[in-house]
Design an enzyme around this catalytic site. Structure first.
Site, PDB file in Angstrom:
ATOM      1  N   ARG A  63       0.826  -1.219   0.000  1.00 52.49           N
ATOM      2  CA  ARG A  63       0.000   0.000   0.000  1.00 52.49           C
ATOM      3  C   ARG A  63       0.857   1.264   0.000  1.00 52.49           C
ATOM      4  NH1 ARG A  63      -3.670   2.628   4.405  1.00 52.49           N
ATOM      5  NH2 ARG A  63      -5.205   3.727   3.114  1.00 52.49           N
ATOM      6  N   HIS A  67       0.497   4.523  -2.483  1.00 53.44           N
ATOM      7  CA  HIS A  67       0.350   5.906  -2.003  1.00 53.44           C
ATOM      8  C   HIS A  67       1.549   6.768  -2.379  1.00 53.44           C
ATOM      9  CE1 HIS A  67      -3.159   5.380   1.028  1.00 53.44           C
ATOM     10  NE2 HIS A  67      -3.305   4.608  -0.032  1.00 53.44           N
ATOM     11  N   ASP A  68       2.696   6.132  -2.594  1.00 51.79           N
ATOM     12  CA  ASP A  68       3.841   6.896  -3.108  1.00 51.79           C
ATOM     13  C   ASP A  68       3.600   7.290  -4.567  1.00 51.79           C
ATOM     14  OD1 ASP A  68       6.312   8.120  -3.326  1.00 51.79           O
ATOM     15  OD2 ASP A  68       7.311   6.268  -3.952  1.00 51.79           O
ATOM     16  N   ASN A  95      -3.813   8.768   4.690  1.00 47.45           N
ATOM     17  CA  ASN A  95      -2.626   8.185   5.314  1.00 47.45           C
ATOM     18  C   ASN A  95      -2.641   8.214   6.839  1.00 47.45           C
ATOM     19  OD1 ASN A  95      -1.542   7.757   2.767  1.00 47.45           O
ATOM     20  ND2 ASN A  95      -0.360   9.659   2.752  1.00 47.45           N
ATOM     21  N   HIS A 194      -6.444  -5.701  -2.437  1.00 47.17           N
ATOM     22  CA  HIS A 194      -7.274  -5.845  -1.239  1.00 47.17           C
ATOM     23  C   HIS A 194      -7.611  -7.311  -0.959  1.00 47.17           C
ATOM     24  CE1 HIS A 194      -8.679  -1.336  -1.372  1.00 47.17           C
ATOM     25  NE2 HIS A 194      -7.389  -1.488  -1.159  1.00 47.17           N
ATOM     26  N   ASP A 241     -10.168  -8.981   2.773  1.00 45.32           N
ATOM     27  CA  ASP A 241     -10.624 -10.250   2.190  1.00 45.32           C
ATOM     28  C   ASP A 241     -11.009 -11.161   3.343  1.00 45.32           C
ATOM     29  OD1 ASP A 241     -10.898 -12.810   1.186  1.00 45.32           O
ATOM     30  OD2 ASP A 241      -8.836 -12.964   0.426  1.00 45.32           O
ATOM     31  N   THR A 244      -9.103 -15.104   3.075  1.00 47.58           N
ATOM     32  CA  THR A 244      -7.664 -15.379   3.252  1.00 47.58           C
ATOM     33  C   THR A 244      -6.865 -14.066   3.260  1.00 47.58           C
ATOM     34  OG1 THR A 244      -7.542 -15.645   0.846  1.00 47.58           O
ATOM     35  CG2 THR A 244      -7.704 -17.668   2.146  1.00 47.58           C
ATOM     36  N   ASP A 249      -4.303 -13.994  -3.415  1.00 49.92           N
ATOM     37  CA  ASP A 249      -5.050 -14.867  -4.335  1.00 49.92           C
ATOM     38  C   ASP A 249      -6.190 -14.060  -4.962  1.00 49.92           C
ATOM     39  OD1 ASP A 249      -6.998 -14.577  -2.340  1.00 49.92           O
ATOM     40  OD2 ASP A 249      -6.498 -16.486  -1.387  1.00 49.92           O
TER      41      ASP A 249
END
Ligand code: HEM
Ligand SMILES: *[C@@H]1O[C@H](CO)[C@@H](O)[C@H](O)[C@H]1NC(C)=O
Ligand SMILES: *[C@@H]1O[C@H](CO)[C@@H](O)[C@H](O)[C@H]1NC(C)=O
Ligand SMILES: *[C@@H]1O[C@H](CO)[C@@H](O)[C@H](O)[C@H]1NC(C)=O
Ligand SMILES: *[C@@H]1O[C@H](CO)[C@@H](O)[C@H](O)[C@H]1NC(C)=O
Length: 323
Positions: A63, A67-68, A95, A194, A241, A244, A249
């Site tokens: 993440r 965001h960079d 952030n 995500h 998720d 998992t 996946d």
């Protein structure tokens, strides 16, 4: 004479055009192959032990890279600490109290400085660490393009404006990614990130209490640890998720098809109104190979967003501050 000077002018113009448009093209997978041959193994071993200690860290690093890249390009601007005279990006709305992993980036950078001092940028460290995180958690592997340099500035305002919030509509998402040169398909594939990591109640409260495009038993489950009233339990965490959360996946897309996306923005990719993206969600949910291939394409394109190259920017000594 006039003829030759016209040719010369045309050649010069061509050269200028090439120089002007080739910042991303200057990135190369072999950029450090002679200046820092131990780079990849050095980064990977620190990422490996950080994830062994805490599986979520892989998600947090990935993440950070997003965001960079979305703010001033992939230039490590997100890593700069605020000071009395410098406002960085860390406290911008998307952030603040949310992005994490800076200690691990510092550890990687100091390990890299030991083997090749002053050579490798923080922006490239973040790009490699993101790839390694995805691989370690079971996702696809790819060669990372390198040669980015580090910025001497950051933008609090752009972090607020250009990183999409979790209450985004589908058209907001499409246009915020398009503004970075990323297609709707890139956006849907990159959202598959995500499949790992966690979100705070404050990021998904609106979706689980107010939206109709959500499975009701899933909404109840999440309401159990995220009170309706804002201000209470804002930082309570839930997995993006539900199946998992530490495996990279395609369950994220399977969840969307069952109306079990955690964020409003997630479910925007698949509902009665999402005609531009429903078929992509079905394709990625139906084939890990298709998802992985388009995710890699998206990551490489995102990594190409406005890098500083050549003599622009600097190679920071410490990722948290300019030299
Ligand atoms: C499509 C638009 C996107 C939106 C609206 C969005 C929004 C969010 C939000 C709200 C969170 C939870 C933050 C919190 O509550 O503290 C989150 C987490 C996360 N996002 Fe996104 N995101 C988007 C795209 C992406 C992309 C493109 C990537 C990576 C390529 C990414 C990677 C992640 C990861 C891995 C986490 C979990 C982080 C952790 O557990 O520390 N997201 N995102
Ligand atoms: C960031 O979060 C802190 C702690 O919750 C809060 O005090 C501060 O006002 C926030 N900063 C900004 C710029 O919103
Ligand atoms: C998202 O929420 C913010 C307030 O937190 C609001 O200003 C903004 O308009 C909302 N955006 C959308 C697309 O609903
Ligand atoms: C949910 O909807 C109610 C009524 O429209 C509104 O007052 C509230 O702010 C919304 N909550 C969130 C978290 O969006
Ligand atoms: C779809 O669009 C209609 C009409 O704008 C709107 O009333 C409805 O809430 C939308 N549904 C979802 C799931 O966003």
């Amino acid at each position: 004479m006039a003829f030759f000077s016209k040719i010369t002018a045309a050649l010069l113009l061509l050269l200028l055009l090439l120089v002007g448009t080739s910042a991303a093209a200057q990135l190369s997978t072999s950029f450090y192959s002679s200046s820092c041959p131990k780079l990849f193994s050095t980064v990977k071993s620190v990422v490996q032990s950080a994830i062994a200690k805490e599986k979520r860290m892989g998600a947090s690093i990935l993440r950070l890279f997003f965001h960079d890249c979305f703010v001033l390009g992939c230039d490590a601007s997100v890593l700069l600490d605020d000071t009395a005279t410098f406002r960085g990006e860390k406290t911008a709305k998307p952030n603040n109290n949310s992005i994490r992993g800076f200690d691990v980036i510092d550890q990687i950078k100091s390990a890299v400085e030991k083997v090749c001092p002053g050579v490798v940028s923080c922006a490239d460290v973040l790009a490699i660490a993101s790839r390694d995180s995805v691989v370690i958690l079971g996702g696809p592997d790819w060669d990372v393009k390198l040669g980015r340099r580090d910025s001497r500035k950051a933008s609090f305002a752009k972090a607020n404006k250009e990183i999409p919030p979790p209450n985004s509509t589908l058209s907001n998402l499409i246009s915020k990614f398009a503004a970075k040169g990323l297609s709707t398909k890139d956006m849907v594939a990159l959202s598959g990130s995500h499949t790992i990591g966690l979100a705070r109640c404050t990021s998904f409260r609106g979706h689980i209490y107010n939206d109709t495009d959500i499975d009701s038993s899933f909404a109840k489950l999440r309401q159990g640890n995220c009170p309706r009233a804002s201000g209470s339990g804002d930082n309570n965490l839930a997995p993006l998720d539900l199946q998992t959360p530490t495996a990279f996946d395609n369950d994220y897309y399977k969840n969307l098809i069952r109306f079990k996306g955690l964020l409003h923005s997630d479910q925007e990719l698949y509902n009665a109104n999402a005609t531009a993206t429903n078929s992509l969600v079905r394709a990625f949910g139906g084939s890990t190979a298709t998802f992985f291939a388009d995710f890699v394409t998206g990551m490489i394109k995102m990594g190409d967003v406005k890098p500083l190259t050549g003599s622009k920017g600097e190679i920071r000594k410490k990722c948290r501050k300019v030299n």
